[in-house]
Design a protein around this motif. Structure first.
Motif, PDB file in Angstrom:
ATOM      1  N   HIS A 144      -2.833   8.966 -12.846  1.00  0.00           N
ATOM      2  CA  HIS A 144      -2.296  10.098 -12.080  1.00  0.00           C
ATOM      3  C   HIS A 144      -1.755   9.590 -10.742  1.00  0.00           C
ATOM      4  O   HIS A 144      -2.174   8.527 -10.269  1.00  0.00           O
ATOM      5  CB  HIS A 144      -3.385  11.163 -11.863  1.00  0.00           C
ATOM      6  CG  HIS A 144      -4.532  10.682 -11.020  1.00  0.00           C
ATOM      7  ND1 HIS A 144      -5.572   9.936 -11.531  1.00  0.00           N
ATOM      8  CD2 HIS A 144      -4.788  10.834  -9.693  1.00  0.00           C
ATOM      9  CE1 HIS A 144      -6.421   9.652 -10.552  1.00  0.00           C
ATOM     10  NE2 HIS A 144      -5.962  10.181  -9.429  1.00  0.00           N
ATOM     11  N   PRO A 145      -0.849  10.351 -10.119  1.00  0.00           N
ATOM     12  CA  PRO A 145      -0.313   9.928  -8.819  1.00  0.00           C
ATOM     13  C   PRO A 145      -1.440   9.697  -7.818  1.00  0.00           C
ATOM     14  O   PRO A 145      -2.293  10.560  -7.631  1.00  0.00           O
ATOM     15  CB  PRO A 145       0.571  11.116  -8.403  1.00  0.00           C
ATOM     16  CG  PRO A 145       0.926  11.801  -9.677  1.00  0.00           C
ATOM     17  CD  PRO A 145      -0.268  11.619 -10.592  1.00  0.00           C
ATOM     18  N   GLY A 146      -1.448   8.527  -7.215  1.00  0.00           N
ATOM     19  CA  GLY A 146      -2.493   8.195  -6.240  1.00  0.00           C
ATOM     20  C   GLY A 146      -3.643   7.411  -6.852  1.00  0.00           C
ATOM     21  O   GLY A 146      -4.416   6.775  -6.127  1.00  0.00           O
ATOM     22  N   GLY A 147      -3.766   7.441  -8.173  1.00  0.00           N
ATOM     23  CA  GLY A 147      -4.903   6.781  -8.831  1.00  0.00           C
ATOM     24  C   GLY A 147      -4.856   5.260  -8.707  1.00  0.00           C
ATOM     25  O   GLY A 147      -5.884   4.615  -8.442  1.00  0.00           O
ATOM     26  N   GLN A 148      -3.669   4.679  -8.874  1.00  0.00           N
ATOM     27  CA  GLN A 148      -3.526   3.223  -8.788  1.00  0.00           C
ATOM     28  C   GLN A 148      -3.872   2.735  -7.373  1.00  0.00           C
ATOM     29  O   GLN A 148      -4.575   1.735  -7.209  1.00  0.00           O
ATOM     30  CB  GLN A 148      -2.085   2.819  -9.157  1.00  0.00           C
ATOM     31  CG  GLN A 148      -1.807   1.326  -9.112  1.00  0.00           C
ATOM     32  CD  GLN A 148      -2.553   0.525 -10.171  1.00  0.00           C
ATOM     33  OE1 GLN A 148      -2.924   1.053 -11.236  1.00  0.00           O
ATOM     34  NE2 GLN A 148      -2.800  -0.748  -9.899  1.00  0.00           N
ATOM     35  N   GLU A 149      -3.390   3.457  -6.372  1.00  0.00           N
ATOM     36  CA  GLU A 149      -3.667   3.085  -4.966  1.00  0.00           C
ATOM     37  C   GLU A 149      -5.172   3.166  -4.681  1.00  0.00           C
ATOM     38  O   GLU A 149      -5.736   2.309  -4.005  1.00  0.00           O
ATOM     39  CB  GLU A 149      -2.924   4.021  -4.004  1.00  0.00           C
ATOM     40  CG  GLU A 149      -1.410   3.871  -3.991  1.00  0.00           C
ATOM     41  CD  GLU A 149      -0.708   4.486  -5.198  1.00  0.00           C
ATOM     42  OE1 GLU A 149      -1.376   5.220  -5.971  1.00  0.00           O
ATOM     43  OE2 GLU A 149       0.497   4.223  -5.382  1.00  0.00           O
ATOM     44  N   GLU A 150      -5.812   4.207  -5.208  1.00  0.00           N
ATOM     45  CA  GLU A 150      -7.259   4.347  -4.988  1.00  0.00           C
ATOM     46  C   GLU A 150      -8.000   3.185  -5.666  1.00  0.00           C
ATOM     47  O   GLU A 150      -8.892   2.571  -5.071  1.00  0.00           O
ATOM     48  CB  GLU A 150      -7.753   5.679  -5.547  1.00  0.00           C
ATOM     49  CG  GLU A 150      -9.251   5.898  -5.297  1.00  0.00           C
ATOM     50  CD  GLU A 150      -9.729   7.237  -5.833  1.00  0.00           C
ATOM     51  OE1 GLU A 150      -9.336   7.608  -6.947  1.00  0.00           O
ATOM     52  OE2 GLU A 150     -10.520   7.899  -5.126  1.00  0.00           O
ATOM     53  N   TYR A 151      -7.616   2.878  -6.898  1.00  0.00           N
ATOM     54  CA  TYR A 151      -8.244   1.769  -7.612  1.00  0.00           C
ATOM     55  C   TYR A 151      -8.088   0.457  -6.829  1.00  0.00           C
ATOM     56  O   TYR A 151      -9.052  -0.312  -6.683  1.00  0.00           O
ATOM     57  CB  TYR A 151      -7.647   1.630  -9.016  1.00  0.00           C
ATOM     58  CG  TYR A 151      -7.841   0.259  -9.569  1.00  0.00           C
ATOM     59  CD1 TYR A 151      -9.114  -0.205  -9.892  1.00  0.00           C
ATOM     60  CD2 TYR A 151      -6.767  -0.624  -9.704  1.00  0.00           C
ATOM     61  CE1 TYR A 151      -9.310  -1.499 -10.339  1.00  0.00           C
ATOM     62  CE2 TYR A 151      -6.950  -1.905 -10.146  1.00  0.00           C
ATOM     63  CZ  TYR A 151      -8.229  -2.344 -10.464  1.00  0.00           C
ATOM     64  OH  TYR A 151      -8.424  -3.623 -10.882  1.00  0.00           O
ATOM     65  N   GLU A 152      -6.867   0.202  -6.316  1.00  0.00           N
ATOM     66  CA  GLU A 152      -6.624  -1.063  -5.592  1.00  0.00           C
ATOM     67  C   GLU A 152      -7.475  -1.149  -4.324  1.00  0.00           C
ATOM     68  O   GLU A 152      -8.000  -2.217  -3.988  1.00  0.00           O
ATOM     69  CB  GLU A 152      -5.133  -1.206  -5.260  1.00  0.00           C
ATOM     70  CG  GLU A 152      -4.326  -1.559  -6.500  1.00  0.00           C
ATOM     71  CD  GLU A 152      -2.816  -1.518  -6.281  1.00  0.00           C
ATOM     72  OE1 GLU A 152      -2.380  -1.452  -5.126  1.00  0.00           O
ATOM     73  OE2 GLU A 152      -2.086  -1.538  -7.294  1.00  0.00           O
ATOM     74  N   ALA A 153      -7.620  -0.018  -3.643  1.00  0.00           N
ATOM     75  CA  ALA A 153      -8.464  -0.004  -2.431  1.00  0.00           C
ATOM     76  C   ALA A 153      -9.921  -0.310  -2.791  1.00  0.00           C
ATOM     77  O   ALA A 153     -10.595  -1.087  -2.106  1.00  0.00           O
ATOM     78  CB  ALA A 153      -8.357   1.352  -1.741  1.00  0.00           C
TER      79      ALA A 153
END
Ligand SMILES: C[S@@+](CC[C@H](N)C(=O)[O-])C[C@H]1O[C@@H](n2cnc3c(N)ncnc32)[C@H](O)[C@@H]1O
Length: 194
Positions: A144-153
């Motif tokens: 979902h939008p934002g999910g990849q960024e959260e995972y990377e953080a």
């Protein structure tokens, strides 16, 4: 075995099942519809306690209805607050496990999602207050939008945790389509392993 390695939630529950004992304190950092809260309540039993957090009133209500229906209301404390404030509600008690199931609420508003800032803050807090030999489980979603960024953080943060204090494990289902959820498990040692 097929049931256990089916997905990240089943893998997480398998580990938690071996780790949490009757009488323990556990945290559901994102209670949503209450399925994880109910699972934790059954593990800690009638002598234990589960603190269940969510920012949405609808999630708190769903969780309340589910645990009441299943007979676990006396074990569960539901708190409508950001999980980054979890320590404020625990009066110094140390949880044996903290469970994050990230993203948006099932059959809920897809625009209300966990975000890197509060997730990392809550994760840091949970590792601080976690009991020795405790476990943090994070089921993460990248579809979902934002999910990849959260995972990377999260990945960046947990990769830097001291190996003398924590073991960090990441599981990904690499032959499945549609960005299946992954799992990060963190075990806090009983004492420094220097
Ligand atoms: C994937 S759902 C959780 C599923 C849930 N564990 C279950 O068994 O149904 C993610 C939940 O995180 C909640 N959430 C988002 N940001 C949050 C925050 N900062 N603090 C606490 N909960 C949050 C959402 O409202 C949503 O209900």
């Amino acid at each position: 075995m097929q049931g256990i390695i089916r997905n990240s939630v089943s893998m997480s529950r398998h580990i938690l099942n071996h780790h949490i004992k009757p009488g323990d304190l556990a945290i559901d950092a994102t209670c949503g519809r209450g399925q994880d809260t109910l699972f934790l309540a059954r593990l800690v039993g009638k002598t234990g306690r589960v603190f269940a957090f969510d920012i949405q009133g609808q999630a708190i209500h769903s969780t309340y209805c589910l645990v009441r229906k299943q007979g676990w209301l006396d074990v569960v404390v539901m708190i409508k607050d950001d999980h980054s404030n979890m320590a404020d509600h625990l009066s110094g008690n140390t949880p044996k496990a903290c469970v994050f199931n990230l993203g948006y609420m099932p059959e809920g508003d897809h625009d209300i999602i966990t975000t890197p800032h509060s997730t990392i803050s809550a994760l840091k807090n949970s590792l601080d207050i976690l009991a020795a030999d405790g476990v943090v489980s994070l089921v993460f979603y990248t579809g979902h939008p934002g999910g990849q960024e959260e995972y990377e953080a999260i990945n960046d943060y947990v990769s830097g945790l001291s190996q003398s204090k924590f073991t960090v494990l990441k599981l990904e289902f690499i032959n499945q389509i549609n960005s299946p959820p992954g799992l990060i498990l963190i075990h806090k040692f009983s004492e420094d392993k220097r």
